[in-house]
Design a protein around this motif. Structure first.
Motif, PDB file in Angstrom:
ATOM      1  N   GLN A  32       0.723  -1.079   0.010  1.00 15.64           N
ATOM      2  CA  GLN A  32       0.098  -0.048  -0.148  1.00 15.64           C
ATOM      3  C   GLN A  32       0.844   1.231  -0.034  1.00 15.64           C
ATOM      4  O   GLN A  32       1.728   1.352   0.744  1.00 15.64           O
ATOM      5  CB  GLN A  32      -0.879  -0.070   1.132  1.00 15.64           C
ATOM      6  CG  GLN A  32      -1.779   1.115   1.350  1.00 15.64           C
ATOM      7  CD  GLN A  32      -2.881   0.880   2.289  1.00 15.64           C
ATOM      8  OE1 GLN A  32      -2.926   0.198   3.254  1.00 15.64           O
ATOM      9  NE2 GLN A  32      -3.764   1.962   2.437  1.00 15.64           N
ATOM     10  N   GLU A  33       0.429   2.190  -0.920  1.00 13.37           N
ATOM     11  CA  GLU A  33       1.198   3.354  -0.956  1.00 13.37           C
ATOM     12  C   GLU A  33       1.506   4.314   0.379  1.00 13.37           C
ATOM     13  O   GLU A  33       0.159   4.236   1.048  1.00 13.37           O
ATOM     14  CB  GLU A  33       0.840   4.291  -2.127  1.00 13.37           C
ATOM     15  CG  GLU A  33       1.571   5.581  -2.261  1.00 13.37           C
ATOM     16  CD  GLU A  33       1.118   6.427  -3.602  1.00 13.37           C
ATOM     17  OE1 GLU A  33       1.510   7.546  -3.869  1.00 13.37           O
ATOM     18  OE2 GLU A  33       0.271   5.830  -4.174  1.00 13.37           O
ATOM     19  N   GLU A  34       2.393   4.807   0.638  1.00 14.63           N
ATOM     20  CA  GLU A  34       2.418   5.578   2.093  1.00 14.63           C
ATOM     21  C   GLU A  34       1.622   6.649   1.897  1.00 14.63           C
ATOM     22  O   GLU A  34       1.647   7.594   0.990  1.00 14.63           O
ATOM     23  CB  GLU A  34       3.815   5.789   2.407  1.00 14.63           C
ATOM     24  CG  GLU A  34       4.266   6.489   3.527  1.00 14.63           C
ATOM     25  CD  GLU A  34       5.625   6.632   4.240  1.00 14.63           C
ATOM     26  OE1 GLU A  34       5.820   7.186   5.221  1.00 14.63           O
ATOM     27  OE2 GLU A  34       6.568   6.320   3.202  1.00 14.63           O
ATOM     28  N   PHE A  36       0.649  10.384   3.141  1.00 14.02           N
ATOM     29  CA  PHE A  36       0.821  11.656   3.407  1.00 14.02           C
ATOM     30  C   PHE A  36      -0.403  12.729   3.449  1.00 14.02           C
ATOM     31  O   PHE A  36      -0.707  12.980   2.318  1.00 14.02           O
ATOM     32  CB  PHE A  36       2.145  12.368   2.379  1.00 14.02           C
ATOM     33  CG  PHE A  36       3.444  11.326   2.524  1.00 14.02           C
ATOM     34  CD1 PHE A  36       4.323  11.611   3.539  1.00 14.02           C
ATOM     35  CD2 PHE A  36       3.429  10.445   1.489  1.00 14.02           C
ATOM     36  CE1 PHE A  36       5.376  10.730   3.728  1.00 14.02           C
ATOM     37  CE2 PHE A  36       4.780   9.747   1.487  1.00 14.02           C
ATOM     38  CZ  PHE A  36       5.603  10.060   2.584  1.00 14.02           C
ATOM     39  N   ARG A  40      -1.011  14.073   9.572  1.00 15.82           N
ATOM     40  CA  ARG A  40       0.300  13.249   9.762  1.00 15.82           C
ATOM     41  C   ARG A  40       1.477  14.107  10.820  1.00 15.82           C
ATOM     42  O   ARG A  40       2.091  13.579  11.421  1.00 15.82           O
ATOM     43  CB  ARG A  40       1.012  12.806   8.529  1.00 15.82           C
ATOM     44  CG  ARG A  40       2.447  11.921   8.943  1.00 15.82           C
ATOM     45  CD  ARG A  40       2.796  11.261   7.337  1.00 15.82           C
ATOM     46  NE  ARG A  40       3.958  10.417   7.757  1.00 15.82           N
ATOM     47  CZ  ARG A  40       4.342   9.583   6.860  1.00 15.82           C
ATOM     48  NH1 ARG A  40       3.488   9.208   6.066  1.00 15.82           N
ATOM     49  NH2 ARG A  40       5.390   9.008   6.848  1.00 15.82           N
ATOM     50  N   GLN A  71       6.514  15.072   1.675  1.00 17.19           N
ATOM     51  CA  GLN A  71       6.668  13.710   1.945  1.00 17.19           C
ATOM     52  C   GLN A  71       7.794  13.786   3.091  1.00 17.19           C
ATOM     53  O   GLN A  71       8.490  12.509   2.938  1.00 17.19           O
ATOM     54  CB  GLN A  71       7.174  12.862   0.770  1.00 17.19           C
ATOM     55  CG  GLN A  71       5.862  12.758  -0.261  1.00 17.19           C
ATOM     56  CD  GLN A  71       6.200  11.919  -1.707  1.00 17.19           C
ATOM     57  OE1 GLN A  71       7.231  11.598  -1.813  1.00 17.19           O
ATOM     58  NE2 GLN A  71       5.030  11.643  -2.129  1.00 17.19           N
ATOM     59  N   ARG A  73       9.342  12.281   6.301  1.00 14.03           N
ATOM     60  CA  ARG A  73       9.098  11.049   7.207  1.00 14.03           C
ATOM     61  C   ARG A  73      10.144  11.229   8.307  1.00 14.03           C
ATOM     62  O   ARG A  73      11.098  11.861   8.486  1.00 14.03           O
ATOM     63  CB  ARG A  73       9.625   9.865   6.312  1.00 14.03           C
ATOM     64  CG  ARG A  73       8.815   9.341   5.092  1.00 14.03           C
ATOM     65  CD  ARG A  73       9.420   8.337   4.336  1.00 14.03           C
ATOM     66  NE  ARG A  73       9.025   7.838   3.151  1.00 14.03           N
ATOM     67  CZ  ARG A  73       9.030   8.692   2.019  1.00 14.03           C
ATOM     68  NH1 ARG A  73       9.833   9.538   1.739  1.00 14.03           N
ATOM     69  NH2 ARG A  73       8.152   8.181   0.825  1.00 14.03           N
TER      70      ARG A  73
END
Length: 272
Positions: A32-34, A36, A40, A71, A73
């Motif tokens: 599954q695509e992360e 964003f 978050r 994006q 992280r």
């Protein structure tokens, strides 16, 4: 009975596996695509240590949306290129978490023009120092605008409202190409450069950078691609079509409400 039960269980598992293979064409289902999303980064935005002025600017600057577009992280190593007063530095410090690192770069040229930039850099870094005052996780960098000396490869670099500064007449000829080449070199293969700047009238070229502090998108894109970066995504996060793009961005009538482009560019994975 135990063997029989085990045999039935294995048969059932095998059948489920075969069915799964049929339903996906025999390939393993993609991860599954992360995700964003602005939510978050709620902890970074709601950090009680952020100055009141930062929080007052959030409505216009949309930090959650920008961090999601970038994006960012937890655990990443990120550069804030031309950090200014530290608005993005403070957000990145929280968004990258305890295992991440942020390098906040303030150009020598900016400090020479306005010495307060040095004090603002020191103030932005101070909350992340240890008891002896040594930087921890957030590190100040200073140097020529065209030669930011990031000490390690970066996952991402963010530069907000500063690309046009590379084209100011006060800068030496070739500053823009040299600076963008340095940013490209600082990124890891696959690393991201996020650029936000005030839109100029199309075709206005470098002249708009000096007179209006705006960036001609065609000029910007050509320079970024010449450096080796690939435009991956554009966002209308700061699009304001009613801005005629003819006023200086510091004009009280338009300040904080200019039409801006937001780009995410990437250094190719194959790059060395």
């Amino acid at each position: 009975m135990m063997r029989k039960g085990l045999g039935l269980a294995l048969a059932g598992t095998l059948a489920l596996g075969l069915l799964a293979g049929c339903s996906s064409g025999g390939d393993t289902a993609p991860a599954q695509e992360e995700a964003f999303s602005p939510s978050r980064y709620a902890a970074a935005i709601n950090d009680i240590a952020r100055p009141a002025a930062d929080k007052e600017a959030d409505a216009l600057r949309k930090p959650g949306e920008l961090l999601a577009f970038a994006q960012i992280r937890s655990g990443e190593v990120v550069g804030d290129y031309i950090m200014g007063g530290g608005y993005m530095t403070r957000l990145l410090a929280q968004a990258t978490g305890a295992s991440g690192r942020v390098y906040a770069f303030q150009p020598d040229e900016f400090i020479a023009f306005r010495p307060e930039y040095a004090a603002e850099q020191d103030a932005a870094i101070a909350p992340y120092a240890d008891n002896e005052g040594n930087p921890v996780r957030v590190f100040p960098l200073r140097g020529p605008i065209a030669a930011p000396a990031f000490p390690e490869p970066l996952d991402a670099i963010i530069s907000v409202m500063n690309l046009h500064d590379l084209y100011l007449p006060a800068m030496p000829e070739g500053t823009a190409d040299a600076a963008l080449a340095a940013l490209y070199a600082a990124l890891k293969p696959g690393g991201r450069l996020i650029v936000v700047d005030h839109r100029a009238v199309p075709g206005s070229g470098a002249a708009a950078a000096d007179s209006l502090h705006r960036m001609d998108e065609a000029l910007a894109r050509a320079a970024l691609e010449r450096a080796g970066l690939v435009l991956e995504a554009e966002s209308d996060l700061y699009a304001r079509p009613d801005d005629p793009r003819s006023a200086n961005v510091f004009d009280a009538a338009i300040r904080g409400r200019t039409d801006q482009f937001a780009w995410r560019l990437r250094k190719p994975e194959s790059a060395q």
